[in-house]
Scaffold this active site. Structure first.
Site: not given
Length: 833
Positions: A231, A233, A324, A193
């Site tokens: 991931d 996200h 995740d 991120h």
């Protein structure tokens, strides 16, 4: 790459000293001195091997980098999903499975400024290096972290983040040079991120991006790098850093939820394919909701990733390995098992001669990340992937998976030969997908840009269900048509009425005592009983209000009523025999029908010369967080309140509302979706766009008199659109007569049809001006009713915003909280009174 100066946080002339406190003076264990470093094979003692290939009796040379120093970065309060135990749990699992002893230990090291500057600004690097110094202190670090999105700092942040980035670079270089065949980097904090000049989403440096850029553009060890970011996200930082770079192919399957899942940006959509020379080298697979698992990801490998990757022919594969998306993760809520991860890794070893680096990103269930990482590591060491998925997680595709993947293939087909429709799909996982149960894919709008379409027999423009001709389907019943009429609504100004237990029925305490709750009773059962009582009490109060304010006739006729804030205690029906009208001799005003003003003449808003959105006024009636005026003013003036996670852009005209009113409306208020960036985990408010039998309810609305231009720009912000990006208003002044009559939907709403709040409702007139609100479409509401979209109570911060607004409207704190609790806990198919 060029970086916007706005993203670079400049420290100016701030002088920062080294932290010389006793705690900071403690020297952390060096990677090669730590107890865990004694496990594994020393690189200098390992037998030589052909890069990328293991001999007949020789395992691949797989490096492992791990250091306890990366556990120094921890939340100051000690309670955070991105916790130090994430990496220690993984390392313990690797040891338990006897994998560490088969690996080559690589000492962790700090990233150099030269390496970091390949993707990060100097200002960002300076800040991350200085943040752990004594001059900041706990309060200074906490205050600075609050300026960023989902970030925390402590005295160990600098050391851990430098080690994480440097360690990924180190093993990537050794694999590219052929010293190692593959490598596993158990590192934290994560990185994908992090932007060029901003930490974000638990990430301080973009570890994998630094390694990729260093290999290609500085050391020139390779010409092509594949980054697989699995991931849950979207890796916004990594995508931005290579968006125009054809030497890096970025692939990201992630939860998108139509732009509402973190990082809540349209950049994660499938139409973001790269730009300039990098066009076609950015691949997003945006899952539209939770629950995707092994079969879905393996289908994405077969149908999208592997066909592109074979043609791209990478020289090294870097996995941004967030876990995740694993089953049991509290943030991702998806279903990948170690079985799925092992097969995903095994297929990637087909590429780049097996040169692969597994670098940890997210993952917040300690058991699932440990077992999933170990499954991938076992495959890196040459073990076969797992034989079968867990018995409690059967292989099953989501209903939209093939449709979505076909859309991704269509978006990328112009750039990759392997995605052309005439090219057969190579199914690497045929033995896996043979047992997959595939649900019929719904026909309708593309899933990546909006919610699935609910096919209705009353919509002949849509394909018939189950292949039946449209004319053969049963038409909608008159009853359902009646309740779908948006004009059938009561709007009443709240007469400072408090929903107190004293006014209707016994108190909760009295009922609790009467029902014999003991001290050892489950508090959850007590709370359920309390909520059930509140539902009954509010229904009784609603009947009382209807009896006093005109009875059921008003609801049937779609009446619009305004009750003075200060007036007679009792409101009776009109003596004219029209039960939907109030006695104007008692109250000094008349009941308004939709489109009628107080004088009885049809309003002229939107007609004649008054066609300017800047001079046309409307009443915006809010039922969600905008009940709280201070929060609503953020949409008008820009900025944010302390309890809000993100800021608002503001409207072109920052003038505050010229007047305010409070109304009641006979519609069902509910809370839907699982999380938002602004309010965190929990649902946000929606108003059911039609009245539904069996779910009769009353919602409180706070109305603000603003210009139509301001209203359009509030609608834009509520749908995550910058006001400056709206070329045509969603609703123009000239549209108001048609909106009032219900004859047509304004053409400007077409651009909002797949948005959360893409449906503008006309509720009636007040003072000759229309009362408008916005909510979800009827099709979207149907997805909440059938369970495709989740309903859940609001977060504490969102609830606080609603309670603040309700108390400012005259409710007591207790009644405001009960109003929210009941509507957040009662099933959508039931009424709340």
């Amino acid at each position: 790459m060029a970086t916007s100066p706005d993203l670079e946080l400049r420290l100016g002339s701030l002088s920062i000293e080294e932290d010389k406190s006793p705690e900071a003076a403690k020297t952390p264990l060096q990677a090669d001195e730590s107890p865990e470093a004694k496990d594994g094979i020393d690189l200098n003692e390992a037998p030589a091997a052909t890069p990328g290939k293991a001999g007949p009796s020789q395992e691949p040379r797989v490096g492992l980098v791990y250091s306890e120093q990366m556990m120094l970065h921890a939340h100051p309060k000690g309670d955070h999903p991105e916790q130090p135990a994430r990496i220690s749990s993984i390392f313990a699992e690797l040891k338990k499975e006897k994998l560490v002893s088969r690996m080559i230990r690589v000492p962790a090291r700090d990233a150099t400024d030269e390496e970091l500057e390949t993707v990060h600004t100097k200002g960002h690097i300076t800040l991350m290096k200085d943040i752990s110094k004594r001059s900041y202190g706990v309060q200074g670090r906490t205050a600075l972290a609050a300026k960023f999105n989902s970030i925390y700092f402590n005295e160990g942040s600098t050391a851990s983040s430098l080690l994480a980035a440097g360690s990924v670079v180190e093993v990537a270089v050794q694999v590219a040079q052929g010293k190692l065949d593959r490598a596993a980097a158990v590192v934290r904090p994560p990185g994908h991120h992090a932007e060029a000049g901003l930490p974000m989403g638990f990430c301080l440096y973009n570890n994998v991006a630094v390694a990729a850029h260093w290999l290609v553009h500085k050391l020139k060890l390779v010409k092509r790098v594949l980054i697989v970011d699995w991931d849950i996200h979207h890796g916004n930082g990594t995508q931005h850093m290579f968006y125009e770079d054809p030497s890096v192919l970025y692939f990201s399957p992630h939860r998108y939820d139509f732009g509402s899942f973190y990082p809540c940006s349209p950049d994660g959509n499938l139409d973001m394919v790269g730009a300039g020379p990098g066009e076609g080298f950015n691949v997003n697979v945006p899952w539209p909701w939770e629950g995707f698992g092994d079969a879905d990801y393996l289908a994405a490998w077969d149908r999208v990733l592997m066909p592109i990757a074979r043609q791209f022919d990478p020289e090294i594969v870097l996995i941004s390995a967030g876990f995740d998306a694993a089953k049991g993760d509290p943030l991702g809520e998806c279903e990948i098992t170690p079985y799925g991860y092992s097969h995903m890794t095994h297929q990637l070893l087909e590429l780049a001669g097996g040169k692969l680096v597994l670098a940890l990103e997210g993952g917040y269930n300690l058991e699932s990340i440990s077992k999933s990482y170990a499954a991938c590591t076992s495959v890196l060491l040459g073990d076969p992937p797992m034989d079968a998925p867990p018995e409690d997680t059967p292989l099953k595709l989501q209903s939209c998976t093939y449709e979505l993947l076909d859309q991704v293939r269509g978006a990328l087909a112009p750039y990759w030969d392997g995605l052309h429709p005439e090219v057969p799909i190579v199914i690497e996982s045929i033995e896996i997908l043979e047992v997959t149960e595939v649900t019929e894919v719904p026909v309708g709008a593309p899933v990546f840009i909006g919610p699935p379409v609910v096919i209705s027999p009353s919509e002949p423009n849509l394909a018939a269900r189950d292949g039946a001709p449209v004319e053969d389907l049963e038409p909608s019943s008159p009853e359902s048509d009646e309740y779908a009429d948006e004009s059938e609504v009561i709007v009443v100004e709240l007469e400072r009425t408090t929903f107190s237990a004293e006014s209707v029925g016994p108190s909760a305490a009295e009922e609790s005592t009467a029902e014999g709750w003991g001290e050892e009773a489950d508090p959850r059962d007590r709370r359920i009983a309390e909520l059930e009582r509140e539902v009954r009490r509010l229904k009784e109060l609603n009947l009382k209000l209807e009896s006093e304010w005109g009875g059921q006739g008003a609801a049937a006729q779609g009446g619009f009523r305004r009750i003075p804030v200060e007036g007679p205690e009792n409101a009776g029906a009109s003596s004219s025999g029209e039960s939907h009208r109030l006695d104007t001799s008692k109250f000094g005003f008349r009941l308004l029908h939709p489109g009628e003003n107080e004088s009885g003449a049809m309003g002229n808003v939107g007609s004649g010369a008054n066609l300017d959105g800047r001079t046309t006024y409307v009443w915006y009636a809010s039922f969600g967080s905008n009940l709280w005026e201070e929060r609503f003013l953020c949409y008008i003036k820009g900025g944010k309140l302390n309890i809000m996670g993100t800021a608002c852009a503001g409207t072109t005209d920052p003038a505050p509302p010229t007047a305010k009113e409070t109304f009641l409306v006979r519609r069902r208020l509910f809370f839907g979706h699982k999380s938002t960036a602004r309010w965190g985990d929990g649902g946000v408010a929606f108003l059911l766009p039609y009245n539904m039998p069996g779910a009769e309810s009353t919602a409180i609305l706070r109305a603000y008199r603003i210009t139509l231009e301001q209203f359009n720009q509030v609608v834009a912000q509520e749908n995550r659109i910058l006001p400056s990006d709206v070329a045509t208003p969603f609703i123009a002044a000239a549209d108001l007569p048609e909106l009032r009559s219900g004859n047509a939907s304004p053409p400007g709403l077409a651009s909002l049809q797949d948005r959360w709040y893409g449906n503008i409702l006309y509720l009636g007139d007040h003072a000759g001006e229309p009362v408008l609100t916005f909510t979800c479409s009827e099709d979207y509401a149907g997805e909440f009713l059938n369970g495709a979209f989740s309903t859940r109570p609001p977060s504490e911060t969102y609830k606080q915003a609603l309670v603040n607004g309700l108390t400012s409207a005259g409710l007591t704190q207790q009644d405001a909280e009960l109003y929210v609790d009941v509507r957040g806990s009662v099933p959508l198919t039931q009424g709340t009174g």
